[in-house]
Design an enzyme around this catalytic site. Sequence first.
Site, PDB file in Angstrom:
ATOM      1  N   GLY A  74       0.639  -1.122  -0.442  1.00  0.00           N
ATOM      2  CA  GLY A  74       0.069   0.128   0.132  1.00  0.00           C
ATOM      3  C   GLY A  74       0.905   1.262  -0.167  1.00  0.00           C
ATOM      4  O   GLY A  74       2.254   1.179  -0.558  1.00  0.00           O
TER       5      GLY A  74
ATOM      6  N   GLY B  33       1.230   5.342   2.173  1.00  0.00           N
ATOM      7  CA  GLY B  33       1.606   5.710   3.192  1.00  0.00           C
ATOM      8  C   GLY B  33       1.888   7.402   3.100  1.00  0.00           C
ATOM      9  O   GLY B  33       1.987   7.567   2.332  1.00  0.00           O
TER      10      GLY B  33
ATOM     11  N   PHE C  71       4.148   9.162   2.904  1.00  0.00           N
ATOM     12  CA  PHE C  71       5.378   9.358   2.532  1.00  0.00           C
ATOM     13  C   PHE C  71       6.060   8.766   1.194  1.00  0.00           C
ATOM     14  O   PHE C  71       7.515   8.906   1.227  1.00  0.00           O
ATOM     15  CB  PHE C  71       6.228   9.782   3.139  1.00  0.00           C
ATOM     16  CG  PHE C  71       6.267  11.109   4.214  1.00  0.00           C
ATOM     17  CD1 PHE C  71       6.010  12.288   3.785  1.00  0.00           C
ATOM     18  CD2 PHE C  71       5.352  10.971   5.562  1.00  0.00           C
ATOM     19  CE1 PHE C  71       5.520  13.785   4.408  1.00  0.00           C
ATOM     20  CE2 PHE C  71       5.672  12.762   5.678  1.00  0.00           C
ATOM     21  CZ  PHE C  71       5.181  13.541   5.287  1.00  0.00           C
TER      22      PHE C  71
ATOM     23  N   VAL D 241       4.468   0.859   0.461  1.00  0.00           N
ATOM     24  CA  VAL D 241       4.857  -0.051   1.737  1.00  0.00           C
ATOM     25  C   VAL D 241       5.298  -1.720   1.256  1.00  0.00           C
ATOM     26  O   VAL D 241       3.694  -1.501   0.155  1.00  0.00           O
ATOM     27  CB  VAL D 241       4.191  -0.240   2.917  1.00  0.00           C
ATOM     28  CG1 VAL D 241       4.805  -1.085   4.498  1.00  0.00           C
ATOM     29  CG2 VAL D 241       4.332   1.499   3.280  1.00  0.00           C
TER      30      VAL D 241
ATOM     31  N   LYS E 155       9.080   0.076   4.314  1.00  0.00           N
ATOM     32  CA  LYS E 155       7.987   1.859   3.606  1.00  0.00           C
ATOM     33  C   LYS E 155       9.139   2.485   3.474  1.00  0.00           C
ATOM     34  O   LYS E 155      10.386   3.008   3.607  1.00  0.00           O
ATOM     35  CB  LYS E 155       7.973   2.764   5.472  1.00  0.00           C
ATOM     36  CG  LYS E 155       7.879   4.175   4.732  1.00  0.00           C
ATOM     37  CD  LYS E 155       7.259   5.059   6.251  1.00  0.00           C
ATOM     38  CE  LYS E 155       5.664   4.712   6.738  1.00  0.00           C
ATOM     39  NZ  LYS E 155       6.305   5.654   7.660  1.00  0.00           N
TER      40      LYS E 155
ATOM     41  N   ASP F 298      -0.862  11.950  14.451  1.00  0.00           N
ATOM     42  CA  ASP F 298      -2.079  11.857  12.923  1.00  0.00           C
ATOM     43  C   ASP F 298      -2.521  10.175  12.941  1.00  0.00           C
ATOM     44  O   ASP F 298      -2.087   9.881  12.430  1.00  0.00           O
ATOM     45  CB  ASP F 298      -0.398  11.817  12.070  1.00  0.00           C
ATOM     46  CG  ASP F 298      -1.482  10.963  10.460  1.00  0.00           C
ATOM     47  OD1 ASP F 298      -2.636  11.933  10.042  1.00  0.00           O
ATOM     48  OD2 ASP F 298      -1.275  10.557   9.361  1.00  0.00           O
TER      49      ASP F 298
END
Length: 436
Positions: free
Chosen positions: A134, A136, A138, A141, A155, A254
């Site tokens: 997926g 993220g 920035f 991943v 990441k 966040d």
Amino acid sequence: MDLFSVIQICQGARVITPSCNLRYEIYSFYGNLTDVGPPPPPVPVSNRSSTPQVEINQKSHRSHSTIVIVIPIMGSLVLIISIASICILLRRKKRKKSATNLNKEEIENFNSLQYSFEAIKVATNDFSNDNYLGEGAFGAVYKGKLPDEQEIAVKRLARNSVQGDVQFKNEILILTKLQHRNLVRLLGFCFEEEEMLLIYEFVINKSLDSFLFDPIQSSSSSMPWETRYRVINGIARGLVYLHEDSRLRIVHRDLKAGNVLLDTDFNPKIADFGMAKLFNIDQTQSVASTMVGTFGYMAPEYVLHGHVSTKSDVFSFGILILEIVSGQRISSFKIIGEKPENLLTFAWNKWLEGKAWNIVDPTLPSAFSTEILRCIHIGLLCVQHNMADRPTMSSVELMLSSSSLSLQVPSQPAFFTRSHTPSNATSQGNTSIRSI
């Protein structure tokens, strides 16, 4: 007894140093005629011959007394100053040694966490699409596997990104100092060939939002209430650790369903600390120079004034509770047959009407109605407009664990409005922002 007290009980003393001249006598010696007093009466002629000898004897006695007093005082002063100097030097040396050891320890920890880019490239099969998990905040991943068969999540931060660089360093700094079962564990990092990689433990069940909001996943296997309640409690414990129990005080900034990962037993692990803010242990809030976070989860004082505190995370946690209970995103909340309103407005109106069950995901059984309604109550307390009215996370944890604990009556939540959500709210509401 201090030095001044010692001097007071002596007949006379004098201490001379390069920067100080201290003198004490029982008679006036500074030559101020106004304070000396009237002159002595004239000496009779018959006694004039003996006066010089008397004055000599008095001066000799006075000089001798001064010498006798000054010697022990000077010795005491030298001893006190020497002891004080030794203590100061030893304390400074200890602090310097402690700091040196800490830095050395941190450096060794960082070195042990470093991976080569080639090793991660092999582990992820050159970041193949088959290993893509997926996107993220920035970067992408990927799933990987180390030579010892340990599965990892990598990441890969975007290249030449200033914000990515800041997030990279921030996440390493924070996660290397934290360890809790409800926080994702950082295994290592790579910083070479213009690549910035963060290596985490692989959490098999992905993120919470994929179970709550994914239409395919949620329709085939709705998350039971027992699992949702375990997730709520686990997130609360993780936040208590960040806010109060760790050696650092950290505000996540966040917190959302997409940043909560689920392990094999669906225990939650808070992830993505790139935007987290470190606080001093006695610090309660600060003003952020850059706005970061996700629309819908950010507290009003943060959105309007940039004020960051642990209560900012409490607000986000309240939104999460309402999302977990309803099974819907705050940005795209909709109840069939009801007037279109945002999640906070709908929950508050139904609470006032005594119909809070209307907010609950229809797949959840009424057998848990007491526990579910209590969670809605706690969620509303967490999203109060005034940050002072929100509970701390330790209080929230206690509310969740003790059903006998009475709860305060909530007041109108933040962002209360009757205007319906714009058509593009779904995409906007789940967009992470960096600056405003």
